[in-house]
Design a protein around this motif. Structure first.
Motif, short mmCIF file in Angstrom:
data_model
loop_
_atom_site.label_atom_id
_atom_site.label_comp_id
_atom_site.label_asym_id
_atom_site.label_seq_id
_atom_site.Cartn_x
_atom_site.Cartn_y
_atom_site.Cartn_z
N ALA A 104 -4.89 1.42 -3.18
CA ALA A 104 -5.38 0.09 -2.78
C ALA A 104 -4.57 -0.95 -3.56
O ALA A 104 -3.90 -0.62 -4.54
CB ALA A 104 -6.86 -0.06 -3.07
N ARG A 142 -7.54 -3.42 1.21
CA ARG A 142 -6.67 -2.54 1.98
C ARG A 142 -6.97 -2.71 3.45
O ARG A 142 -8.07 -3.14 3.82
CB ARG A 142 -6.77 -1.09 1.54
CG ARG A 142 -8.03 -0.37 1.81
CD ARG A 142 -7.86 1.06 1.35
NE ARG A 142 -9.08 1.79 1.49
CZ ARG A 142 -9.30 2.98 0.98
NH1 ARG A 142 -8.36 3.54 0.27
NH2 ARG A 142 -10.42 3.58 1.18
N LEU A 192 0.83 -1.20 0.00
CA LEU A 192 0.00 0.00 0.00
C LEU A 192 0.87 1.25 0.00
O LEU A 192 0.57 2.22 -0.71
CB LEU A 192 -0.94 -0.01 1.21
CG LEU A 192 -2.01 1.07 1.23
CD1 LEU A 192 -2.97 0.88 0.07
CD2 LEU A 192 -2.77 1.02 2.54
#
Length: 98
Positions: free
Chosen positions: A50, A92, A32
């Motif tokens: 994401a 995420r 990320l």
């Protein structure tokens, strides 16, 4: 490893999958951060960062030297434990996780 996990009693199989939570979340955060840096360089909002679920599973399998099946089980278990969120084909960490 799949055959080994399938032969374990249920609680041992759950423990084996849950033992991957911390390394999986660390990997997810690294991926990320990489995507956030890419968006930052291009002048876009970092909030849109994401990771694709497929990329996460493949990286987890490759770096952890586990099967894709087990990586998928870990991903699903993280979701069921409400540690990550799915957005269609993306994943995420939930806010405040690791």
């Amino acid at each position: 490893m799949n055959q080994q996990l399938k032969r374990l009693p249920d609680f041992k199989q759950i423990q084996a999958v849950q033992s991957w939570y911390e390394p999986a979340l660390e990997l997810l955060n690294k991926l990320l951060e990489r995507n956030k840096a890419n968006l930052r360089r291009r002048g876009y909002s970092e909030e849109n960062a994401a990771i694709t679920r497929e990329e996460f599973r493949q990286q987890l399998a490759r770096r952890g030297r586990i099967t894709l099946y087990l990586a998928g089980e870990i991903e699903t278990s993280l979701y069921n434990a409400q540690m990550v969120e799915f957005m269609g084909g993306y994943i995420r960490p939930k806010v405040g996780e690791l």
